[in-house]
Design an enzyme around this catalytic site. Structure first.
Site, PDB file in Angstrom:
ATOM      1  CB  THR A  27       5.420   4.069  -3.319  1.00 10.62           C
ATOM      2  OG1 THR A  27       4.780   2.808  -3.158  1.00 10.62           O
ATOM      3  CG2 THR A  27       6.735   3.876  -4.022  1.00 10.62           C
ATOM      4  CB  SER A  74      -2.778   4.320  -0.336  1.00 13.14           C
ATOM      5  OG  SER A  74      -2.678   3.538  -1.494  1.00 13.14           O
ATOM      6  CB  THR A 107       0.009   5.140  -6.689  1.00 14.42           C
ATOM      7  OG1 THR A 107       0.648   3.867  -6.558  1.00 14.42           O
ATOM      8  CG2 THR A 107       1.042   6.241  -6.761  1.00 14.42           C
ATOM      9  CG  ASP A 108      -1.279   0.187  -4.453  1.00 14.98           C
ATOM     10  OD1 ASP A 108      -0.860   0.451  -5.602  1.00 14.98           O
ATOM     11  OD2 ASP A 108      -0.743  -0.653  -3.707  1.00 14.98           O
TER      12      ASP A 108
HETATM   13  C1  SIN Z   1       0.622   2.583  -1.582  1.00 15.86           C
HETATM   14  O1  SIN Z   1      -0.380   2.765  -2.270  1.00 15.86           O
HETATM   15  O2  SIN Z   1       0.733   3.067  -0.448  1.00 15.86           O
HETATM   16  C2  SIN Z   1       1.744   1.748  -2.077  1.00 15.86           C
HETATM   17  C3  SIN Z   1       1.907   1.809  -3.541  1.00 15.86           C
HETATM   18  C4  SIN Z   1       2.256   3.166  -4.064  1.00 15.86           C
HETATM   19  O3  SIN Z   1       2.232   4.182  -3.400  1.00 15.86           O
HETATM   20  O4  SIN Z   1       2.589   3.197  -5.278  1.00 15.86           O
END
Ligand code: SIN
Length: 352
Positions: A27, A74, A107-108
């Protein structure tokens, strides 16, 4: 594309520390149609170079050597991507001119990549992962400030010898204990049992505890950094009436299993019985918890299984994959010796 800033002078006249900034997507590199859109967007679009353009003044914090190492959401990270991250971080850490590495990441699954790097990087130099909960195009995007804070931490002598770190929303967390615990808020990461390592206050890293010479588990699996294929480990999510056939399916295909158990890592008795058979056949089983809070301890009636301690189910899976890879490297072992070796690998996960 990559760039490096020329040596800038710190106030005392000493050259600024140099930090490698590696972009991997998420993100933080995401783009939405309008600045008001925070949920529907495409992750992993902008390059790390482009992200740096929204960070005027970052070259006063550290000299940045940036590199794009991938650009994906991710949720698509796989062990082969972890291996590449390991190789890319290892190359940057081996460069004597770098004092640390920052990785921008979705973050995932950030907590899994961070823990993998914690387990496989043996350098005292910091590897700092950061991400964002709002896309780069968003009003009040959190990515730029998170990158600034992560770079400040990677450049800080106080970050040395702590293994991999996560810096999000002004908080400094250990990759060993941090989990993503929120779906939308910018305060998405926490380490419930062990707390924060410190904070970044107005750009200045403040650590609450001294670093350790050997942070628990850091670099334990350095021999496997960059290994493309790791043994398969499935995570089974325990719930009332969970179907046994799904458990048997995973048992037949996995080298080991993690159960995201109920409460203190419990599971239905038919599942427990089937999984005891898996352990006897040389497939170690780790009990984690689906609750998201509190350690998982040894428990009467669960003797064949290994308690995950502080580790979340996804982190327990990463450790089990590497522990099994190490067992395979050492050669064939009896099921008992294999489980005993994996049990030793999880021993220090009971400490905060
Ligand atoms: C991801 O993990 O690529 C999408 C969600 C995020 O980065 O918060």
């Amino acid at each position: 594309m990559s760039r490096s800033f020329d040596s800038a002078a710190a106030p005392c006249g000493a050259p600024l520390p140099q930090v490698a900034l590696l972009g991997t997507g998420g993100t933080i590199a995401g783009v939405a149609d309008t600045p008001l859109e925070q949920i529907s967007y495409q992750a992993g679009v902008l390059s790390v170079e482009c992200m740096l353009e929204s960070l005027p003044g970052i070259d006063g914090v550290a000299r940045i050597a940036s590199r794009q190492c991938g650009n994906l959401p991710s949720e698509d990270m796989r062990p082969c991507h972890w291996a590449k991250l390991g190789r890319d971080c290892g190359a940057a850490l081996n460069d004597a001119s770098m004092c640390g590495v920052v990785l921008t990441h979705g973050t995932d699954t950030l907590e899994e990549s961070a823990f993998y790097l914690h387990l496989t990087m043996s350098s005292l130099k910091p590897v700092v992962l950061t991400g964002a909960m709002r896309p780069a195009t968003s009003l009040s995007a959190d990515g730029p400030i998170n990158i600034r804070d992560a770079v400040a931490v990677a450049a800080s002598p106080g970050a040395r010898g702590r293994g991999a770190l996560i810096v999000m929303n002004g908080r400094i967390l250990s990759a060993r204990t941090a989990v993503k615990a929120g779906t939308l808020d910018v305060e998405a990461f926490c380490a419930l049992e062990s707390g924060l390592l410190g904070r970044v206050i107005n750009g200045r890293p403040v650590f609450y505890h001294k670093g350790e010479d050997e942070p628990p588990l850091a670099g334990t699996y350095a021999a496997h950094a960059g290994q493309e294929r790791l043994p398969r480990v499935d995570v089974l999510y325990a719930c009332a009436g969970m179907p046994l056939d799904a458990v048997l399916f995973s048992m037949e295909r996995s080298a080991g299993l993690v159960v995201a158990g109920m409460g203190n890592g419990s599971m239905p008795s038919d599942v427990r019985k089937a999984l005891a058979g898996a352990v006897a056949a040389g497939r170690p089983v780790v009990r984690a918890s689906r609750t998201g809070g509190g350690p998982v301890t040894d428990l009467d009636g669960y003797a064949p299984f290994i308690a995950s301690g502080m580790l979340s189910a996804p982190k327990a899976r990463v450790l089990l994959m590497l522990a099994l890879a190490e067992a395979a490297r050492q050669g064939a072992q009896s099921p008992q010796a294999l489980t005993a070796g994996v049990r030793r690998a999880f021993e220090c996960c009971h400490e905060a």
